[in-house]
Scaffold this motif. Structure first.
Motif, PDB file in Angstrom:
ATOM      1  N   ALA A  24      51.291  42.245  33.181  1.00 16.25           N
ATOM      2  CA  ALA A  24      51.162  42.771  34.548  1.00 16.25           C
ATOM      3  C   ALA A  24      50.350  41.798  35.397  1.00 16.25           C
ATOM      4  N   VAL A  25      50.775  40.559  35.373  1.00 12.56           N
ATOM      5  CA  VAL A  25      50.037  39.516  36.086  1.00 12.56           C
ATOM      6  C   VAL A  25      50.046  39.779  37.582  1.00 12.56           C
ATOM      7  N   GLU A  26      51.195  40.222  38.083  1.00  9.54           N
ATOM      8  CA  GLU A  26      51.307  40.468  39.525  1.00  9.54           C
ATOM      9  C   GLU A  26      50.367  41.558  39.982  1.00  9.54           C
ATOM     10  N   GLU A  27      50.264  42.584  39.151  1.00  7.73           N
ATOM     11  CA  GLU A  27      49.352  43.681  39.504  1.00  7.73           C
ATOM     12  C   GLU A  27      47.919  43.180  39.597  1.00  7.73           C
ATOM     13  N   GLY A  28      47.555  42.365  38.614  1.00  6.27           N
ATOM     14  CA  GLY A  28      46.214  41.789  38.631  1.00  6.27           C
ATOM     15  C   GLY A  28      46.003  40.915  39.862  1.00  6.27           C
ATOM     16  N   ALA A  29      47.018  40.160  40.196  1.00  8.83           N
ATOM     17  CA  ALA A  29      46.899  39.264  41.347  1.00  8.83           C
ATOM     18  C   ALA A  29      46.768  40.053  42.643  1.00  8.83           C
ATOM     19  N   ALA A  30      47.474  41.178  42.690  1.00 11.82           N
ATOM     20  CA  ALA A  30      47.396  42.012  43.896  1.00 11.82           C
ATOM     21  C   ALA A  30      45.978  42.535  44.094  1.00 11.82           C
ATOM     22  N   ILE A  31      45.377  42.958  42.990  1.00 11.84           N
ATOM     23  CA  ILE A  31      43.988  43.435  43.094  1.00 11.84           C
ATOM     24  C   ILE A  31      43.095  42.298  43.553  1.00 11.84           C
ATOM     25  N   LYS A  32      43.265  41.154  42.916  1.00  8.76           N
ATOM     26  CA  LYS A  32      42.390  40.023  43.208  1.00  8.76           C
ATOM     27  C   LYS A  32      42.508  39.609  44.679  1.00  8.76           C
ATOM     28  N   LYS A  33      43.725  39.605  45.162  1.00 11.12           N
ATOM     29  CA  LYS A  33      43.952  39.207  46.552  1.00 11.12           C
ATOM     30  C   LYS A  33      43.230  40.174  47.504  1.00 11.12           C
ATOM     31  N   GLU A  34      43.391  41.447  47.211  1.00 15.14           N
ATOM     32  CA  GLU A  34      42.767  42.464  48.076  1.00 15.14           C
ATOM     33  C   GLU A  34      41.244  42.333  48.052  1.00 15.14           C
ATOM     34  N   LEU A  35      40.711  42.136  46.854  1.00 13.65           N
ATOM     35  CA  LEU A  35      39.253  42.059  46.739  1.00 13.65           C
ATOM     36  C   LEU A  35      38.716  40.780  47.383  1.00 13.65           C
ATOM     37  N   ASP A  36      39.437  39.685  47.166  1.00 14.51           N
ATOM     38  CA  ASP A  36      38.957  38.405  47.701  1.00 14.51           C
ATOM     39  C   ASP A  36      38.971  38.382  49.225  1.00 14.51           C
ATOM     40  N   SER A  37      39.912  39.124  49.813  1.00 18.41           N
ATOM     41  CA  SER A  37      40.018  39.085  51.278  1.00 18.41           C
ATOM     42  C   SER A  37      39.061  40.076  51.945  1.00 18.41           C
ATOM     43  N   ALA A  38      38.383  40.886  51.130  1.00 17.91           N
ATOM     44  CA  ALA A  38      37.520  41.914  51.718  1.00 17.91           C
ATOM     45  C   ALA A  38      36.165  41.338  52.101  1.00 17.91           C
ATOM     46  N   GLU A  39      35.634  41.876  53.174  1.00  9.46           N
ATOM     47  CA  GLU A  39      34.295  41.462  53.597  1.00  9.46           C
ATOM     48  C   GLU A  39      33.279  41.973  52.575  1.00  9.46           C
ATOM     49  N   ASP A  40      33.463  43.225  52.182  1.00 11.07           N
ATOM     50  CA  ASP A  40      32.566  43.825  51.195  1.00 11.07           C
ATOM     51  C   ASP A  40      33.468  44.651  50.282  1.00 11.07           C
TER      52      ASP A  40
ATOM     53  N   PHE B 214      33.508  42.032  34.915  1.00  9.94           N
ATOM     54  CA  PHE B 214      34.341  43.205  34.672  1.00  9.94           C
ATOM     55  C   PHE B 214      35.773  42.957  35.163  1.00  9.94           C
ATOM     56  N   LEU B 215      35.852  42.375  36.351  1.00  8.05           N
ATOM     57  CA  LEU B 215      37.178  42.142  36.920  1.00  8.05           C
ATOM     58  C   LEU B 215      37.977  41.161  36.067  1.00  8.05           C
ATOM     59  N   ASN B 216      37.281  40.164  35.520  1.00  4.67           N
ATOM     60  CA  ASN B 216      37.978  39.213  34.655  1.00  4.67           C
ATOM     61  C   ASN B 216      38.559  39.900  33.424  1.00  4.67           C
ATOM     62  N   VAL B 217      37.786  40.821  32.859  1.00  9.64           N
ATOM     63  CA  VAL B 217      38.284  41.577  31.712  1.00  9.64           C
ATOM     64  C   VAL B 217      39.527  42.367  32.112  1.00  9.64           C
ATOM     65  N   LEU B 218      39.453  42.975  33.275  1.00 11.74           N
ATOM     66  CA  LEU B 218      40.588  43.760  33.764  1.00 11.74           C
ATOM     67  C   LEU B 218      41.826  42.868  33.976  1.00 11.74           C
ATOM     68  N   TYR B 219      41.590  41.716  34.635  1.00  9.64           N
ATOM     69  CA  TYR B 219      42.727  40.812  34.879  1.00  9.64           C
ATOM     70  C   TYR B 219      43.332  40.334  33.556  1.00  9.64           C
ATOM     71  N   ASN B 220      42.469  40.034  32.591  1.00 11.15           N
ATOM     72  CA  ASN B 220      42.951  39.582  31.280  1.00 11.15           C
ATOM     73  C   ASN B 220      43.791  40.642  30.603  1.00 11.15           C
ATOM     74  N   LEU B 221      43.271  41.881  30.690  1.00 11.14           N
ATOM     75  CA  LEU B 221      43.995  42.981  30.057  1.00 11.14           C
ATOM     76  C   LEU B 221      45.373  43.135  30.710  1.00 11.14           C
ATOM     77  N   LEU B 222      45.372  43.090  32.038  1.00 10.90           N
ATOM     78  CA  LEU B 222      46.644  43.218  32.752  1.00 10.90           C
ATOM     79  C   LEU B 222      47.569  42.054  32.399  1.00 10.90           C
ATOM     80  N   GLY B 223      46.979  40.886  32.278  1.00 14.39           N
ATOM     81  CA  GLY B 223      47.773  39.710  31.899  1.00 14.39           C
ATOM     82  C   GLY B 223      48.405  39.911  30.535  1.00 14.39           C
ATOM     83  N   THR B 224      47.607  40.417  29.609  1.00 15.92           N
ATOM     84  CA  THR B 224      48.096  40.696  28.268  1.00 15.92           C
ATOM     85  C   THR B 224      49.286  41.642  28.308  1.00 15.92           C
ATOM     86  N   LEU B 225      49.212  42.552  29.255  1.00 22.61           N
ATOM     87  CA  LEU B 225      50.273  43.543  29.382  1.00 22.61           C
ATOM     88  C   LEU B 225      51.479  43.013  30.139  1.00 22.61           C
TER      89      LEU B 225
END
Lengths: 269, 934
Positions: free
Chosen positions: B46-62, B33-44
């Motif tokens: 909005a790569v930075e926005e996608g990266a911000a989400i990814k960074k936050e999620l990757d750094s989370a314990e859960d 699901f997240l990949n679809v979201l990142y792709n959509l944002l990329g298409t738009l």
């Protein structure tokens, strides 16, 4: 016919049921109000320690100072007496005194929201709700209607129906046999303005001590009609001018000055 | 590149956006699901926005739990308060279920759609997006456009900015931006791409016709009518029983398009009639309070500093069941303590007492309120007195501290006003010129805590001067001689000195009572847990009523003869007192011989905190907010911290709900069946009638709120008590109870919610009735046989005694978040004597805080009310203000929490109840502590 309301302070316990029922019935938004309960005292008076309440609402006055000040363009309106079926046609602005039941009413559709009527009311019984602003106004005025739509269906006003102490009595003051008239004969009095006569029809009954406290604290003065009239006049001039100015994207120098005066008036309040 | 129909593409976009706003769950919010979201944002772009989400999620314990906590905070029950409720009518009508929600549902229906049973409210963002997706799928582009303009865009902008301002997580910031970008009319350059480019890139160019309509300007929303309609034309629904307080007036609801617009007294009621009080009238604002609990919540933060996460009912119940069972397995049933309040708490309370088997139940309505009254009268007349004084038909009313008018119960006020109108005299003893004192013939401005001395002097005067009811005393009392002997020291002069009132006034009162006896209403009071000497005061009231012969006579204490309705609940087991904290196990004696039902609060708290004599490790809060009912908040918090598990069931957040591990949302009194109210006509002299009315829902519960039977039974099943469950549903419980009176829910509905039947004459003394003036049993238990005055601690120098009471617009703390009630009385000004105020340089409206004699400071401030109507040695404020829980967006921090200043404990020796008026305060103004002059 003249509808009126008696508030019996001997019965009133100051519980606010009336104010909240009014909110629910007419969806009156916080912080505005169509009616209120103020607590007076306890304080030492000539008659001893006293505390009572000021449950207030529109007085649907005999000579309502609010009505004369409305700057909206007059229209012809035909009124009908619910009982006799008689009709009467007269020219009214956006607020008027009903020739048959004596209540003071408002047409929000034509209201300019200028607030002149609210300023003219010595009791503070009217408010302008800015949330109802439309292309023709800065808001709409609202006030107690004596629950006219309910009364016309044979119901009591919402505040009267809910009153837990039967302290509010509604009826026809021009009928000598009505309960409200009997109260007047027993001494129920309206909060008449100082040095004037506008004939308030919401009236208070109570013992000497409580009535003394209420009348000492809440006998109003007539509003400074000069400033009210100025305000109404400017509103009637400015509103269309402002609209026009907005439409063409320029606010003329004169218009800007008028708006400034208006806002200064507001600050002085 | 897509080869599908453009309508299908747009439909998918809507559905994808809807999915993004669902409650986060690992089931769908996975890497795919997240990949679809990142792709959509990329298409738009909005790569930075996608990266911000990814960074936050990757750094989370859960990351799922992080998102769940954030979702709950933003959209469900947030701290400090729900940030952005995702419902259109919140923004348009300023209320849940406003007309906007009705319009939205009507639009769905008009297009041939409806809501599923498990759906949220129709104007929830998710459902609006789902609906748009379905509309587009059907190629109803005109409908789509109309819906966007009328029912989506008018509120989304406000919602969007609230989320943007309030969120801590990039995921939600970006998702709401994405929705804004794709659906709003005027596009801000949120992403590095124009809408047009996106549409091309995403192969939606073919859809430019319908989508260009989306971006084209169009008329705004249709304005609501300028004049509100009034409720006269609305549908009337019968069967409501109020629970804004606990008098339980009978209601009808006025319902418009599924929304409860107004509550009114049920015209058929012979109790409250068409009247309801301010609180009753404001019930609709509780019902639709956006801060109300909506879903089961789990605290993934700390107790007292919660981080809430929405969980499923199954998970919540599994956890409650397992944790409570674990406590029972490890420590025994006594390891659970329960703090219940209100009619919905009876069934779970009986479950824990009877089926689980713990004694450790503390009801605030007893131990911090009226329990003392009931047990003192039980020890005197054998009957708890209620407030059963025939005020409507009396000649004199005698109040000790009752402040009717500020304390409002509708039919009780009707009796009181009728009595006054009939010319009854009113005597009010109160340090303050209360609402009742203002209507009184005699105001006794008594020194706080000395009421018993006052009444002993009255009784001694009556006895000494042969002004008592000799015939009644002869026929219906016991121990008169010993009683007379025991109180003989109380001369008028002695009491005058002790009570700081004129001797002549005591005599005047005694004479007035004697002259009008037996038609005198000696009011037993309601909240009576004041000074820790309260049992004796309540005994004095009961005895005074006795020597005036004022039982069962017109105008006296008269229990109306109401109908009988059987109660259905958990079966009582055999009494086992092994772990009853009130029993001294060496000798089998009772610690508090005249305690009300349950276990005295301090015994439970001491045991729970010390672990002695045994561990208490789970705590169940059900409708009670012990932080603002029980004195000494720190001690209560210590109890919570000592627990392995704390669960809480309530309607609204309270200061106590912040201490729960699991917090369950209960349906309110307007959405459920439960309590059966019964009684008689309020004026006992009128035609004798009885009534029975069961609480029936006026509207359906919203969200996932559940009733007490469901919650209790599901927990019982998980604790291995399934076989003991007495009823399966709340309707079954009510029907079984009603059946004992030959009634049913169906019959009651057919009778407009209230069954009325002929009643009985309440006057006339029962043959076996006895007033025990001198009680030998009390003597055997080590207490005085006759009512006895015990002085309370005096003010420490520089302090005033803190007194508190009720305001007519609130029921304790429960109603503080109600916007209408809050507006009627936004804070609780402290009453201070005018001469004291002058010495302190205080004027009306000054802002002050408090510090008590134990050094505890108030967290908030309030205003000063300067008045001649209060003694110099005390200050007074309304109880229940100053909520500390920021989840109450209206009630939080308004006024001062009197309970926070009541830290010194005064436990009544006979009953174990808490006296709460032995605390002393100084005022703090501009950081300066002001000594109260003597």
């Amino acid at each position: 016919m003249q509808y009126g309301m008696i508030i019996d302070l001997e019965r009133c316990v100051g519980c606010h049921a009336c104010t909240i029922a009014c909110r629910a019935e007419w969806e009156v938004p916080v912080p505005y109000q169509r009616n209120w309960v103020k607590r007076l005292g306890p304080t030492m008076t000539d008659d001893g320690m006293a505390a009572t309440y000021y449950p207030g609402l529109c007085n649907h006055c005999d000579k309502p100072p609010c009505v004369d000040e409305c700057p909206a363009d007059p229209v012809e309106m035909t009124f009908k007496d619910a009982k006799s079926g008689k009709t009467k046609t007269m020219e009214v602005a956006a607020t008027w005194k009903d020739p048959f039941d004596g209540t003071v009413q408002v047409d929000k559709g034509r209201c300019l929201g200028c607030g002149a009527c609210a300023d003219a009311c010595p009791y503070g019984a009217r408010y302008v709700d800015p949330a109802l602003a439309d292309d023709d106004s800065e808001g709409k005025v609202d006030k107690c209607t004596y629950c006219k739509p309910r009364v016309e269906q044979g119901l009591q006003p919402a505040c009267v129906q809910t009153c837990i102490a039967d302290a509010r009595i509604f009826g026809d003051l021009s009928d000598p046999n009505s309960e409200v008239s009997q109260y007047v004969r027993k001494g129920a009095k309206g909060l008449e303005v100082k040095d004037g006569h506008i004939g308030p029809n919401s009236r208070y009954f109570g013992n000497k001590k409580d009535m003394g406290l209420l009348f000492a604290d809440y006998t109003p003065e007539l509003a400074d009609m000069g400033s009210v009239k100025r305000r109404a006049m400017m509103a009637s001039m400015v509103k269309p001018a402002m609209r026009k100015a907005k439409d063409i994207g320029i606010l003329g120098v004169a218009g800007a000055m008028l708006v400034k005066t208006l806002s200064e008036d507001n600050e002085k309040k | 590149m897509s080869t599908t129909e453009p309508s299908e593409d747009i439909s998918r976009v809507y559905r994808f956006l809807s999915q993004c706003m669902q409650y986060p769950d690992a089931e769908w919010l996975n890497h795919e699901f997240l990949n679809v979201l990142y792709n959509l944002l990329g298409t738009l772009g909005a790569v930075e926005e996608g990266a911000a989400i990814k960074k936050e999620l990757d750094s989370a314990e859960d990351y799922i739990e992080d998102l769940q906590v954030e979702y709950t905070r933003l959209f469900i029950n947030g701290i400090p308060h729900v940030i952005a409720p995702p419902y259109g009518s919140i923004y348009i009508d300023k209320s849940l279920q406003g007309a906007f929600a009705g319009d939205t549902l009507a639009f769905y229906r008009d297009k041939g759609f409806g809501m599923n049973d498990d759906a949220d409210l129709p104007d929830h963002l998710i459902h609006e997006l789902e609906f748009l997706s379905l509309l587009v799928e059907e190629k109803d582009f005109a409908g789509e456009q109309e819906f966007l303009n009328k029912l989506f865009r008018p509120w989304y902008e406000k919602f969007h900015s609230k989320v943007t301002e309030g969120t801590h997580h990039p995921y939600y910031r970006v998702v709401v931006q994405l929705i804004d970008f794709l659906l709003r009319r005027k596009t801000k350059m949120a992403f590095n791409l124009t809408r047009r480019k996106f549409l091309q890139t995403a192969s939606l160019a073919a859809a430019s016709v319908p989508l260009s309509k989306v971006v084209s300007a169009n008329t705004g929303v249709t304005k609501a009518a300028l004049d509100t309609k009034g409720t006269a034309g609305d549908k009337t629904v019968v069967g409501g029983i109020c629970e804004m307080c606990f008098w339980r007036c009978q209601l009808v609801g006025k319902v418009r398009d599924g929304r409860l617009m107004k509550l009114e007294g049920n015209p058929k009621s012979i109790d409250n009639g068409t009247s309801i009080c301010a609180r009753g009238n404001a019930g609709v604002k509780l019902l639709y309070d956006v801060d109300r609990l909506k879903y089961p919540l789990k605290n993934v933060g700390k107790r007292g500093a919660p981080k809430w996460k929405k969980i499923s009912w199954k998970e919540a119940l599994d956890e409650c069941g397992a944790k409570l069972k674990n406590t029972v397995d490890k420590y025994g049933p006594q390891g659970i303590c329960v703090f219940p309040h209100g009619s919905s708490a009876k069934y779970p309370m009986h479950y824990f007492e009877r089926a689980v088997g713990t004694h450790n139940v503390s009801e605030a309505s007893f131990f911090q309120c009226r329990g003392i009254r009931d047990t003192a009268y039980l020890a005197t007349t054998g009957k708890p007195p209620g407030e059963k004084v025939d005020m409507a038909n009396t000649k004199v009313m005698f109040f000790i501290g009752n402040h009717l008018g500020e304390n409002v119960h509708v039919s009780h006020i009707k009796q009181y006003i009728k009595g006054l109108q009939n010319g009854a005299k009113l005597i009010v003893a109160d340090p303050r010129f209360s609402a009742a004192a203002a209507k009184a013939d005699i105001w006794v401005q008594i020194k706080p805590g000395t009421d018993t001395a006052y009444m002993l002097a009255i009784m001694n005067y009556l006895v000494k001067n042969n002004k008592y009811d000799k015939a009644f005393v002869e026929d219906y009392t016991e121990g008169f001689e010993e009683f007379a002997e025991a109180i003989k020291e109380w001369t008028l002069e002695k009491a005058a000195k002790e009570c700081d009132i004129p001797a002549g006034q005591i005599k005047e009162v005694a004479e007035m009572l004697a002259a009008n006896a037996p038609h005198v209403a000696i009011h037993p009071g309601r909240h009576v847990s004041w000074y820790g000497n309260d049992f004796q005061r309540q005994r004095a009231l009961a005895c005074l009523t006795g020597i005036l012969g004022a039982y069962y006579v017109k105008g006296g204490w008269v229990p109306a003869k109401g109908p009988k309705v059987g109660k259905v609940s958990w079966a009582k087991g055999e009494a086992d007192h092994t772990y009853d904290l009130n029993i001294n196990h060496q000798d089998g004696t009772k610690q508090y011989t005249n305690k009300p039902p349950g276990t005295p609060t301090e015994l439970i708290r001491d045991c729970a905190i010390s672990g002695k004599p045994y561990p208490i490790k789970s705590c169940v809060l059900w409708g009670q907010n012990p932080l603002q009912t029980i004195p000494n908040q720190e001690k209560m918090k210590d109890l919570f911290l000592a627990m392995d598990f704390v669960m809480c069931v309530d309607v609204m957040p309270t200061d106590a709900t912040a201490w729960a591990d699991i917090l369950l949302p209960e349906s309110s009194y307007l959405e459920r069946y439960d309590y059966i109210k019964k009684g008689t006509q309020w004026d006992l002299s009128k035609k004798h009638q009885q009534f029975i009315a069961a609480r029936m829902p006026l509207v359906e519960p919203m969200f996932e709120r559940k009733d007490q039977i469901y919650i209790t039974n599901e927990i019982a099943k998980r604790m291995g008590n399934e076989s003991k469950i007495p009823v399966q549903t709340i309707e079954e419980l009510v029907d079984k109870s009603l059946a004992t009176a030959n009634l049913s829910i169906e019959k009651l509905k057919a009778e407009d919610g209230i069954h009325i039947q002929p009643g009985k004459d309440p006057y006339g003394i029962p043959e076996d009735f006895t007033v025990v003036l001198y009680n030998e049993d009390l003597v055997d238990d080590g207490h005085p046989g006759a009512p006895t005055y015990k002085a309370v601690p005096d003010n420490p120098e520089g302090f005033a005694r803190l007194l508190y009471g009720r305001t007519p617009v609130h029921t304790f703390n429960r109603s503080q978040n109600n916007v209408w009630l809050h507006n009627a009385m936004p804070d609780n000004p402290v009453w201070i004597n005018n001469e004291v105020a002058a010495k302190l340089g205080l004027i009306d409206g000054d802002t002050v805080g408090f510090v008590n004699s134990e050094g505890v400071e108030s967290a908030t401030t309030t205003t000063v009310k300067v008045t001649a109507g209060i003694r110099k040695d005390c200050v007074y404020m309304y109880h229940g203000y100053g909520s500390a829980n920021p989840a109450l967006s209206i009630g939080h921090g308004t006024g001062v929490d009197d309970q926070s200043l009541i830290t010194k404990l005064a436990v009544d020796p006979e009953t174990g109840c808490n006296g709460m008026r032995n605390n002393f305060v100084k005022l703090i103004k501009d950081g300066r502590v002001l000594d109260i002059p003597a």
